[in-house]
Design a protein around this motif. Structure first.
Motif, PDB file in Angstrom:
ATOM      1  N   ALA A  77       0.744  -1.002  -0.048  1.00  0.00           N
ATOM      2  CA  ALA A  77       0.026   0.203   0.074  1.00  0.00           C
ATOM      3  C   ALA A  77       0.867   1.352  -0.045  1.00  0.00           C
ATOM      4  N   HIS A  78       2.152   1.139   0.425  1.00  0.00           N
ATOM      5  CA  HIS A  78       2.910   2.463   0.565  1.00  0.00           C
ATOM      6  C   HIS A  78       4.336   2.293  -0.084  1.00  0.00           C
ATOM      7  N   GLU A  79       4.514   0.996  -0.613  1.00  0.00           N
ATOM      8  CA  GLU A  79       5.986   0.662  -1.143  1.00  0.00           C
ATOM      9  C   GLU A  79       6.256   1.735  -2.263  1.00  0.00           C
ATOM     10  N   PRO A  80       7.423   2.578  -2.066  1.00  0.00           N
ATOM     11  CA  PRO A  80       8.070   3.512  -3.019  1.00  0.00           C
ATOM     12  C   PRO A  80       8.528   2.756  -4.336  1.00  0.00           C
ATOM     13  N   ASP A  81       9.105   1.607  -4.113  1.00  0.00           N
ATOM     14  CA  ASP A  81      10.225   1.101  -5.235  1.00  0.00           C
ATOM     15  C   ASP A  81       9.036   0.312  -6.042  1.00  0.00           C
ATOM     16  N   ALA A  82       9.255   0.759  -7.245  1.00  0.00           N
ATOM     17  CA  ALA A  82       8.609  -0.103  -8.220  1.00  0.00           C
ATOM     18  C   ALA A  82       8.820  -1.835  -8.508  1.00  0.00           C
ATOM     19  N   GLU A  83      10.177  -2.047  -8.290  1.00  0.00           N
ATOM     20  CA  GLU A  83      10.773  -3.316  -8.393  1.00  0.00           C
ATOM     21  C   GLU A  83      10.223  -4.209  -7.150  1.00  0.00           C
ATOM     22  N   VAL A  84      10.070  -3.277  -6.037  1.00  0.00           N
ATOM     23  CA  VAL A  84       9.820  -4.167  -4.705  1.00  0.00           C
ATOM     24  C   VAL A  84       8.253  -4.369  -5.005  1.00  0.00           C
ATOM     25  N   ARG A  85       7.384  -3.409  -5.518  1.00  0.00           N
ATOM     26  CA  ARG A  85       6.026  -3.489  -5.667  1.00  0.00           C
ATOM     27  C   ARG A  85       5.946  -4.977  -6.521  1.00  0.00           C
ATOM     28  N   SER A  86       6.552  -4.918  -7.649  1.00  0.00           N
ATOM     29  CA  SER A  86       6.513  -6.064  -8.418  1.00  0.00           C
ATOM     30  C   SER A  86       6.613  -7.367  -7.769  1.00  0.00           C
ATOM     31  N   ALA A  87       7.685  -7.422  -6.905  1.00  0.00           N
ATOM     32  CA  ALA A  87       8.058  -8.542  -6.145  1.00  0.00           C
ATOM     33  C   ALA A  87       6.889  -9.059  -5.083  1.00  0.00           C
ATOM     34  N   LEU A  88       6.306  -7.893  -4.450  1.00  0.00           N
ATOM     35  CA  LEU A  88       5.423  -8.217  -3.499  1.00  0.00           C
ATOM     36  C   LEU A  88       3.923  -8.633  -4.200  1.00  0.00           C
ATOM     37  N   ALA A  89       3.713  -8.036  -5.476  1.00  0.00           N
ATOM     38  CA  ALA A  89       2.389  -8.756  -6.134  1.00  0.00           C
ATOM     39  C   ALA A  89       3.088 -10.144  -6.394  1.00  0.00           C
ATOM     40  N   GLU A  90       4.008 -10.484  -7.062  1.00  0.00           N
ATOM     41  CA  GLU A  90       4.394 -11.800  -7.210  1.00  0.00           C
ATOM     42  C   GLU A  90       4.080 -12.957  -6.132  1.00  0.00           C
ATOM     43  N   ALA A  91       4.551 -12.269  -4.699  1.00  0.00           N
ATOM     44  CA  ALA A  91       4.505 -13.104  -3.718  1.00  0.00           C
ATOM     45  C   ALA A  91       2.886 -13.265  -3.376  1.00  0.00           C
ATOM     46  N   LEU A  92       2.062 -12.089  -3.524  1.00  0.00           N
ATOM     47  CA  LEU A  92       0.938 -12.325  -3.124  1.00  0.00           C
ATOM     48  C   LEU A  92      -0.057 -13.295  -4.084  1.00  0.00           C
ATOM     49  N   ALA A  93       0.139 -13.373  -5.149  1.00  0.00           N
ATOM     50  CA  ALA A  93      -0.466 -14.151  -6.254  1.00  0.00           C
ATOM     51  C   ALA A  93      -0.696 -15.554  -6.125  1.00  0.00           C
ATOM     52  N   PRO A  94       0.358 -16.208  -5.681  1.00  0.00           N
ATOM     53  CA  PRO A  94      -0.168 -17.861  -5.374  1.00  0.00           C
ATOM     54  C   PRO A  94      -0.818 -18.070  -4.190  1.00  0.00           C
ATOM     55  N   THR A  95      -1.069 -16.826  -3.168  1.00  0.00           N
ATOM     56  CA  THR A  95      -1.770 -17.186  -1.995  1.00  0.00           C
ATOM     57  C   THR A  95      -3.238 -17.326  -2.364  1.00  0.00           C
ATOM     58  N   GLN A  96      -3.813 -17.077  -3.493  1.00  0.00           N
ATOM     59  CA  GLN A  96      -5.218 -17.282  -3.699  1.00  0.00           C
ATOM     60  C   GLN A  96      -6.355 -16.650  -2.585  1.00  0.00           C
ATOM     61  N   ASP A  97      -5.815 -15.753  -1.908  1.00  0.00           N
ATOM     62  CA  ASP A  97      -6.304 -15.230  -0.634  1.00  0.00           C
ATOM     63  C   ASP A  97      -7.373 -14.209  -1.387  1.00  0.00           C
ATOM     64  N   PRO A  98      -8.774 -13.949  -1.307  1.00  0.00           N
ATOM     65  CA  PRO A  98      -9.594 -13.062  -2.021  1.00  0.00           C
ATOM     66  C   PRO A  98      -9.270 -11.634  -1.552  1.00  0.00           C
ATOM     67  N   GLN A  99      -8.554 -11.385  -0.633  1.00  0.00           N
ATOM     68  CA  GLN A  99      -8.444 -10.119  -0.289  1.00  0.00           C
ATOM     69  C   GLN A  99      -7.308  -9.425  -0.875  1.00  0.00           C
ATOM     70  N   VAL A 100      -6.551 -10.367  -1.679  1.00  0.00           N
ATOM     71  CA  VAL A 100      -5.271  -9.614  -2.294  1.00  0.00           C
ATOM     72  C   VAL A 100      -5.894  -9.228  -3.867  1.00  0.00           C
ATOM     73  N   ILE A 101      -7.123  -9.558  -4.366  1.00  0.00           N
ATOM     74  CA  ILE A 101      -7.625  -9.410  -5.520  1.00  0.00           C
ATOM     75  C   ILE A 101      -7.813  -7.934  -6.021  1.00  0.00           C
TER      76      ILE A 101
END
Length: 235
Positions: free
Chosen positions: A200-224
């Motif tokens: 929600a407040h990550e300033p670095d685009a590369e880190v945001r990308s890595a965070l998104a990739e880490a969230l994807a496989p969780t299949q948790d509805p709150q990440v949608i």
């Protein structure tokens, strides 16, 4: 300080400050101090150290060498004199960065070797020590060891998983990326909240990308919704 009105600590601090300057008057002041028999050894040594900092040279505390340097450079035009100092500093900084990089690489390799060499029962303690280290380079070793253990089908201690969750917001962007990559491998449902908070407040685009990739496989509805919002990310 001819009348000895300043405390020695104040003198030394002032000399160190002069070493950060790049003008001829500052250089002349230090050259005078380093060669003055009227000054204390501490002052002369501090002046020599400040000259080394100012010039990027390794003249140390040799008064004769600094006097020779001043004789060779004192007639340089002011702008040229300052330019020469800045160029010398830049070259010295480049050398220091290369040396630091080599030291970091060697230290990280040694840390990894120590971890692999200790008995299995002691590895968790060492891994946590790395993950909680004060320097990001050491924390990075710990995160990479988690990734390596996962790749070799070794069990990841629950304590290490908890520590990784706490490191999602690490002060180092390089460590944050490595942590996100480790959590992607572990697919840790307990890390979703921390990942979303950081995203929600990550300033670095590369880190945001890595965070998104880490969230994807969780299949948790709150990440949608957060993931859909990233489609509008400027990067």
């Amino acid at each position: 300080n001819a009348q000895h009105q300043q405390k020695p600590a104040t003198q030394l601090s002032a000399i160190k400050a002069i070493g950060t300057m790049t003008d001829k008057r500052a250089a002349q002041t230090l050259v005078t101090l380093v060669g003055s028999d009227a000054q204390t050894t501490a002052v002369r040594n501090a002046a020599g150290d400040a000259l080394a900092q100012m010039t990027g040279m390794t003249g140390g505390r040799d008064a004769a060498q600094w006097q020779k340097w001043w004789t060779e450079n004192s007639d340089r035009p002011d702008n040229a004199f300052t330019h020469d100092l800045l160029e010398a500093r830049a070259a010295e900084l480049a050398r220091l960065r290369q040396r630091f990089s080599r030291v970091v690489h060697e230290t990280q390799s040694l840390m990894s070797d120590v971890y692999q060499a200790v008995p299995e029962k002691n590895r968790e303690q060492i891994l946590l020590r790395y993950l909680r280290a004060s320097e990001p380079e050491s924390r990075l070793v710990g995160v990479r060891l988690v990734q390596s253990d996962f790749g070799q089908a070794r069990p990841i201690p629950a304590s290490a998983r908890r520590q990784l969750r706490e490191m999602v917001g690490d002060s180092s962007s390089q460590v944050r990326i490595a942590v996100a990559q480790a959590l992607f491998l572990l697919n840790d449902p307990g890390a979703v909240a921390a990942l979303l908070t950081q995203l929600a407040h990550e300033p670095d685009a590369e880190v945001r990308s890595a965070l998104a990739e880490a969230l994807a496989p969780t299949q948790d509805p709150q990440v949608i919704e957060p993931l859909i919002s990233l489609l509008n990310d400027p990067s």
